[in-house]
Design a protein around this motif. Structure first.
Motif, mmCIF file in Angstrom:
data_model
loop_
_atom_site.group_PDB
_atom_site.id
_atom_site.type_symbol
_atom_site.label_atom_id
_atom_site.label_comp_id
_atom_site.label_asym_id
_atom_site.label_seq_id
_atom_site.Cartn_x
_atom_site.Cartn_y
_atom_site.Cartn_z
ATOM 1 N N PRO A 1 0.787 -1.237 0.000
ATOM 2 C CA PRO A 1 0.000 0.000 0.000
ATOM 3 C C PRO A 1 0.817 1.284 0.000
ATOM 4 O O PRO A 1 0.274 2.353 -0.287
ATOM 5 N N GLN A 2 2.092 1.206 0.343
ATOM 6 C CA GLN A 2 2.921 2.405 0.414
ATOM 7 C C GLN A 2 4.079 2.413 -0.577
ATOM 8 O O GLN A 2 4.444 3.475 -1.078
ATOM 9 N N THR A 3 4.679 1.269 -0.870
ATOM 10 C CA THR A 3 5.915 1.241 -1.652
ATOM 11 C C THR A 3 5.801 0.288 -2.849
ATOM 12 O O THR A 3 6.704 -0.508 -3.099
ATOM 13 N N SER A 4 4.702 0.398 -3.580
ATOM 14 C CA SER A 4 4.523 -0.467 -4.737
ATOM 15 C C SER A 4 5.465 -0.077 -5.872
ATOM 16 O O SER A 4 6.002 1.040 -5.924
ATOM 17 N N PHE A 5 5.641 -1.029 -6.795
ATOM 18 C CA PHE A 5 6.347 -0.799 -8.051
ATOM 19 C C PHE A 5 5.442 -1.269 -9.183
ATOM 20 O O PHE A 5 4.659 -2.207 -9.007
ATOM 21 N N ALA A 6 5.555 -0.624 -10.327
ATOM 22 C CA ALA A 6 4.828 -1.046 -11.516
ATOM 23 C C ALA A 6 5.834 -1.429 -12.591
ATOM 24 O O ALA A 6 6.941 -0.876 -12.652
ATOM 25 N N ALA A 7 5.442 -2.370 -13.441
ATOM 26 C CA ALA A 7 6.349 -2.868 -14.472
ATOM 27 C C ALA A 7 5.586 -3.159 -15.747
ATOM 28 O O ALA A 7 4.422 -3.565 -15.719
ATOM 29 N N VAL A 8 6.286 -2.972 -16.872
ATOM 30 C CA VAL A 8 5.751 -3.271 -18.198
ATOM 31 C C VAL A 8 6.788 -4.109 -18.923
ATOM 32 O O VAL A 8 7.954 -3.717 -19.023
ATOM 33 N N GLY A 9 6.371 -5.269 -19.421
ATOM 34 C CA GLY A 9 7.291 -6.131 -20.147
ATOM 35 C C GLY A 9 7.142 -7.569 -19.719
ATOM 36 O O GLY A 9 6.380 -7.894 -18.805
ATOM 37 N N PRO A 10 7.889 -8.465 -20.346
ATOM 38 C CA PRO A 10 7.702 -9.902 -20.095
ATOM 39 C C PRO A 10 8.036 -10.355 -18.673
ATOM 40 O O PRO A 10 7.536 -11.391 -18.229
ATOM 41 N N ARG A 11 8.874 -9.610 -17.958
ATOM 42 C CA ARG A 11 9.218 -10.000 -16.585
ATOM 43 C C ARG A 11 8.371 -9.259 -15.549
ATOM 44 O O ARG A 11 8.597 -9.401 -14.338
ATOM 45 N N ALA A 12 7.392 -8.498 -15.984
ATOM 46 C CA ALA A 12 6.661 -7.617 -15.067
ATOM 47 C C ALA A 12 6.038 -8.377 -13.905
ATOM 48 O O ALA A 12 6.242 -8.037 -12.730
ATOM 49 N N SER A 13 5.259 -9.409 -14.198
ATOM 50 C CA SER A 13 4.559 -10.118 -13.124
ATOM 51 C C SER A 13 5.532 -10.782 -12.166
ATOM 52 O O SER A 13 5.349 -10.743 -10.941
ATOM 53 N N ALA A 14 6.579 -11.392 -12.679
ATOM 54 C CA ALA A 14 7.546 -12.065 -11.810
ATOM 55 C C ALA A 14 8.221 -11.084 -10.862
ATOM 56 O O ALA A 14 8.575 -11.441 -9.731
ATOM 57 N N ILE A 15 8.390 -9.847 -11.311
ATOM 58 C CA ILE A 15 9.061 -8.850 -10.473
ATOM 59 C C ILE A 15 8.130 -8.285 -9.409
ATOM 60 O O ILE A 15 8.535 -8.089 -8.261
ATOM 61 N N VAL A 16 6.880 -8.019 -9.734
ATOM 62 C CA VAL A 16 6.001 -7.318 -8.796
ATOM 63 C C VAL A 16 5.143 -8.246 -7.945
ATOM 64 O O VAL A 16 4.571 -7.809 -6.953
ATOM 65 N N ASP A 17 5.034 -9.523 -8.302
ATOM 66 C CA ASP A 17 4.211 -10.437 -7.501
ATOM 67 C C ASP A 17 4.825 -10.663 -6.120
ATOM 68 O O ASP A 17 6.037 -10.547 -5.924
ATOM 69 N N SER A 18 3.974 -10.985 -5.171
ATOM 70 C CA SER A 18 4.379 -11.418 -3.817
ATOM 71 C C SER A 18 5.122 -10.338 -3.038
ATOM 72 O O SER A 18 6.080 -10.628 -2.303
ATOM 73 N N HIS A 19 4.687 -9.090 -3.178
ATOM 74 C CA HIS A 19 5.243 -7.996 -2.378
ATOM 75 C C HIS A 19 4.551 -8.012 -1.022
ATOM 76 O O HIS A 19 3.369 -7.672 -0.908
ATOM 77 N N ALA A 20 5.285 -8.392 0.010
ATOM 78 C CA ALA A 20 4.696 -8.603 1.336
ATOM 79 C C ALA A 20 4.334 -7.290 2.020
ATOM 80 O O ALA A 20 5.055 -6.296 1.901
ATOM 81 N N LEU A 21 3.248 -7.301 2.779
ATOM 82 C CA LEU A 21 2.794 -6.093 3.467
ATOM 83 C C LEU A 21 3.770 -5.647 4.544
ATOM 84 O O LEU A 21 3.822 -4.460 4.879
ATOM 85 N N ASP A 22 4.533 -6.579 5.107
ATOM 86 C CA ASP A 22 5.476 -6.220 6.166
ATOM 87 C C ASP A 22 6.911 -6.152 5.644
ATOM 88 O O ASP A 22 7.869 -6.376 6.385
ATOM 89 N N CYS A 23 7.057 -5.827 4.361
ATOM 90 C CA CYS A 23 8.393 -5.724 3.761
ATOM 91 C C CYS A 23 8.352 -4.677 2.659
ATOM 92 O O CYS A 23 8.245 -4.995 1.466
ATOM 93 N N ARG A 24 8.467 -3.402 3.062
ATOM 94 C CA ARG A 24 8.336 -2.328 2.082
ATOM 95 C C ARG A 24 9.347 -2.429 0.955
ATOM 96 O O ARG A 24 8.995 -2.382 -0.228
#
Length: 273
Positions: free
Chosen positions: A128-151
């Motif tokens: 909710p505070q430190t998200s990242f956005a990505a465009v490209g073939p690796r986008a989902s692998a990079i942004v998935d599983s961002h834990a709420l207790d790990c900014r």
């Protein structure tokens, strides 16, 4: 109506792409970009032209990543820029809209990340505070599983970027903006702090508080200057902006040693605001 001519130079999608290639960007790579649109000059097409230029250079097999932080979704007790009256705090905690990766706007990271967030096919991480956005073939692998207790630590997109050998482009932005240095903070002794935000759960909206590592960008400019003297950093100009290009993994490894030696850890840091 102003009659003052705009500050140059004139930047176009093609001119920006050419200068990015000259700087050393490569097709197919994964790139984390920290940026300042205003530093470039007069951009024909605005932030969209910058994003298109970056994607032109990275090509179909490259992945563009940007910070899409929304630090205003935080406990008002820690707000200082500007603060709000204490009498408002309880109502803000009750009323703060919950984070939604599809619709929550960025806060304080500039026009280019906000444009990437809305780009067709963009994926965005869940914090909710430190998200990242990505465009490209690796986008989902990079942004998935961002834990709420790990900014910005091991369970954030920064660690995934490190794993795939990403590089960082500072495009008119200084080292104080370099989020990768925060990953190093998670790897040295650090206190824990309470972080609060509004989120959606299967039961509906709630105000949630988690424990996370204390982070701060204090002395990141000094750290960056030292890093640049000792490690490979490509420097150049894109439009009117000073640009720097370097390895994310190299920056994290250097910062881990430098921070442990040069910066006392604070006992606590307020939530982002």
């Amino acid at each position: 109506m102003s009659t003052t001519p705009p500050a140059g130079p004139l930047c176009t999608r093609d001119s920006l792409a050419s200068e990015l290639r000259d700087l050393g960007l490569r097709p197919g790579e994964t790139l984390l970009v920290h940026s300042s649109l205003s530093s470039l000059g007069w951009v024909c097409g605005g932030p969209g032209a910058v994003v298109m230029a970056l994607l032109d250079v990275l090509g179909d097999h490259g992945t563009l990543v940007v910070p899409t932080h929304s630090g205003d979704n935080s406990d008002p007790a820690g707000w200082c820029d500007p603060p709000v009256p204490e009498a408002w705090w309880a109502e803000i905690r009750v009323s703060m809209p919950p984070y939604d990766p599809r619709t929550t706007p960025t806060h304080g990271v500039g026009a280019i990340p906000e444009t990437v967030r809305n780009w067709p096919g963009a994926a965005r991480s869940a914090h909710p505070q430190t998200s990242f956005a990505a465009v490209g073939p690796r986008a989902s692998a990079i942004v998935d599983s961002h834990a709420l207790d790990c900014r910005l630590g091991e369970r954030s997109p920064l660690a995934r970027l490190e794993e795939v050998g990403a590089r960082i482009l500072l495009l008119g932005a200084g080292y104080a903006s370099c989020t990768a240095f925060h990953l190093a903070e998670y790897r040295i002794p650090a206190p824990q702090v309470d972080i609060s935000f509004a989120i959606m759960t299967p039961q509906g909206r709630c105000w949630s508080t988690v424990r996370d590592t204390s982070i701060t960008d204090d002395r990141f400019d000094d750290l960056g200057a030292a890093f640049e003297k000792e490690r490979p950093v490509v420097r150049g100009t894109v439009g009117a902006a000073e640009a720097r290009l370097f390895s994310l993994a190299d920056a994290v490894a250097y910062a881990q040693v430098w921070l442990a030696e040069h910066r006392p850890r604070p006992s606590s840091v307020p939530s982002p605001s």
